[in-house]
Design a protein around this motif. Sequence first.
Motif, short mmCIF file in Angstrom:
data_model
loop_
_atom_site.label_atom_id
_atom_site.label_comp_id
_atom_site.label_asym_id
_atom_site.label_seq_id
_atom_site.Cartn_x
_atom_site.Cartn_y
_atom_site.Cartn_z
N SER A 106 0.83 -1.18 0.00
CA SER A 106 0.00 0.00 0.00
C SER A 106 0.88 1.24 0.00
CB SER A 106 -0.87 -0.07 1.25
OG SER A 106 -1.20 1.20 1.69
N ALA A 107 0.49 2.25 -0.76
CA ALA A 107 1.23 3.50 -0.73
C ALA A 107 1.02 4.14 0.64
CB ALA A 107 0.74 4.42 -1.85
N GLY A 108 1.66 5.28 0.84
CA GLY A 108 1.53 5.90 2.16
C GLY A 108 2.68 5.48 3.04
N LYS A 109 2.73 6.04 4.22
CA LYS A 109 3.90 5.85 5.06
C LYS A 109 3.86 4.60 5.92
CE LYS A 109 5.48 10.44 4.77
NZ LYS A 109 5.86 11.70 5.39
N GLN A 110 2.69 3.98 5.97
CA GLN A 110 2.51 2.88 6.91
C GLN A 110 3.55 1.76 6.76
OE1 GLN A 110 -1.36 1.16 6.64
NE2 GLN A 110 -1.12 -0.08 8.49
N TYR A 111 3.84 1.42 5.50
CA TYR A 111 4.72 0.28 5.27
C TYR A 111 6.11 0.68 4.81
CZ TYR A 111 0.43 -2.29 5.80
OH TYR A 111 -0.73 -2.80 6.30
N LEU A 112 6.40 1.97 4.92
CA LEU A 112 7.67 2.48 4.43
C LEU A 112 8.86 1.76 5.06
CD1 LEU A 112 8.20 4.60 2.30
CD2 LEU A 112 8.52 6.29 4.09
N GLU A 113 8.71 1.41 6.33
CA GLU A 113 9.82 0.75 7.03
C GLU A 113 10.10 -0.65 6.47
OE1 GLU A 113 8.98 -0.67 11.03
OE2 GLU A 113 6.89 -0.05 10.81
N HIS A 114 9.12 -1.23 5.77
CA HIS A 114 9.33 -2.56 5.21
C HIS A 114 9.95 -2.51 3.81
CE1 HIS A 114 7.35 -4.69 8.42
NE2 HIS A 114 6.36 -3.81 8.38
N ALA A 115 10.03 -1.32 3.25
CA ALA A 115 10.54 -1.20 1.88
C ALA A 115 11.91 -1.84 1.67
CB ALA A 115 10.54 0.26 1.45
N PRO A 116 12.87 -1.66 2.59
CA PRO A 116 14.22 -2.18 2.32
C PRO A 116 14.27 -3.66 1.97
CG PRO A 116 14.29 -0.70 4.18
CD PRO A 116 12.83 -0.87 3.83
N LYS A 117 13.44 -4.47 2.61
CA LYS A 117 13.52 -5.90 2.28
C LYS A 117 12.99 -6.21 0.88
CE LYS A 117 9.93 -6.86 5.69
NZ LYS A 117 9.45 -7.75 6.73
N TYR A 118 12.17 -5.31 0.35
CA TYR A 118 11.67 -5.50 -1.01
C TYR A 118 12.62 -4.93 -2.05
CZ TYR A 118 7.36 -7.24 0.92
OH TYR A 118 6.45 -8.01 1.59
N LEU A 119 13.66 -4.29 -1.60
CA LEU A 119 14.60 -3.66 -2.53
C LEU A 119 15.95 -4.37 -2.56
CD1 LEU A 119 13.85 0.03 -1.55
CD2 LEU A 119 12.98 -1.20 -3.53
N ALA A 120 16.25 -5.13 -1.51
CA ALA A 120 17.58 -5.73 -1.36
C ALA A 120 17.92 -6.65 -2.53
CB ALA A 120 17.66 -6.49 -0.05
N PHE A 121 16.98 -7.51 -2.88
CA PHE A 121 17.22 -8.45 -3.98
C PHE A 121 17.57 -7.68 -5.26
CE2 PHE A 121 15.80 -10.95 -7.61
CZ PHE A 121 16.39 -12.18 -7.35
N THR A 122 16.83 -6.62 -5.52
CA THR A 122 17.04 -5.86 -6.75
C THR A 122 18.38 -5.13 -6.74
OG1 THR A 122 14.66 -5.63 -6.98
CG2 THR A 122 16.01 -4.19 -8.33
N CYS A 123 18.77 -4.61 -5.58
CA CYS A 123 20.09 -3.98 -5.48
C CYS A 123 21.16 -5.00 -5.90
CB CYS A 123 20.38 -3.52 -4.05
SG CYS A 123 19.45 -2.06 -3.58
N GLY A 124 21.02 -6.21 -5.40
CA GLY A 124 21.95 -7.26 -5.75
C GLY A 124 21.89 -7.60 -7.23
N LEU A 125 20.68 -7.60 -7.75
CA LEU A 125 20.46 -7.93 -9.16
C LEU A 125 21.25 -6.96 -10.05
CD1 LEU A 125 18.35 -10.02 -10.42
CD2 LEU A 125 16.98 -8.03 -10.94
N VAL A 126 21.16 -5.70 -9.73
CA VAL A 126 21.87 -4.68 -10.51
C VAL A 126 23.38 -4.84 -10.34
CG1 VAL A 126 22.28 -2.20 -10.77
CG2 VAL A 126 19.96 -3.05 -10.37
N ARG A 127 23.80 -5.03 -9.09
CA ARG A 127 25.22 -5.17 -8.82
C ARG A 127 25.80 -6.40 -9.52
NH1 ARG A 127 28.61 -7.25 -4.73
NH2 ARG A 127 26.88 -8.28 -3.67
N GLY A 128 25.05 -7.50 -9.50
CA GLY A 128 25.50 -8.72 -10.16
C GLY A 128 25.57 -8.56 -11.67
#
Lengths: 158, 158
Positions: A106-128
């Motif tokens: 959901s957009a909004g600030k409620q789940y903002l703190e959970h964002a990093p775990k949804y981004l970690a894989f992709t950071c690795g994907l780009v780096r790899g």
Amino acid sequence: MADEALFQFLHNELIQYVYKSAEHGEMENGRCITKLENMGFRVGQGLIERFTRDTARFKDELDVMKFVCKDFWTSVFKKQIDNLRTNHQGIYVLQDNKFRLLTQLSAGKQYLEHAPKYLAFTCGLVRGGLSNLGVKSIVTAEVSVMPACKFQVMIQKM
Amino acid sequence: MADEALFQFLHNELIQYVYKSAEHGEMENGRCITKLENMGFRVGQGLIERFTRDTARFKDELDVMKFVCKDFWTSVFKKQIDNLRTNHQGIYVLQDNKFRLLTQLSAGKQYLEHAPKYLAFTCGLVRGGLSNLGVKSIVTAEVSVMPACKFQVMIQKM
């Protein structure tokens, strides 16, 4: 649509599993992020090998980054990066205004703190991916308003 | 091609991670298989919901199985099931002569013992898909010659 769904669901399971199999605590969050990042790294390495099998040699670093923003991103996330910026000194910022792995939250600030775990894989994907193209980098991500997202790539000169 | 690769690589990482995070020993292999199966189950549930959003109501159990063999299989594995057989008493055998998640393994008997971990997720995927269509089942898989593979679905009458 089907493929995207498959990737999304599998990605969710991966996150959930990594977090479940870890013990609780602040320390552990960092380790989970690292694990997801490492998995992304290996997947990125594999994917870029397939994708670039029939492409011409890249001219320079910027050319590589453009490939990642267009072809690579489209294959994985079904859309291009919306904006690529660089300071011409080894820092690139890739902005995706509607990042697929965040659209389910959901957009909004409620789940903002959970964002990093949804981004970690992709950071690795780009780096790899970059790594297998001979570009060593550090990739981080930040979210200010979901589902928009910025990936910062810092090239490591060798 | 890209999508398939993404799924395959991610699937491999998942297997590797599940096995790495477990301790060693005979007992643990069974638990890893169960974990992979459970992840498949949830992914199957999610996928079938998307896939059937615009399909007509299914006539009967056989109709459901045909959908799984054709549409569902094609979405996930880019080909149909090659052969569907049933004893008309609740047992179905789905044969895939070139199962995508096994094609990366070398044919021959050398890696036959590793086949189960490459099949567990898919067993769960089928079970989860069927489950959300109201068909409760037990799904097992067997390989005699790679990359061919048979999935046996035993319907659980309620």
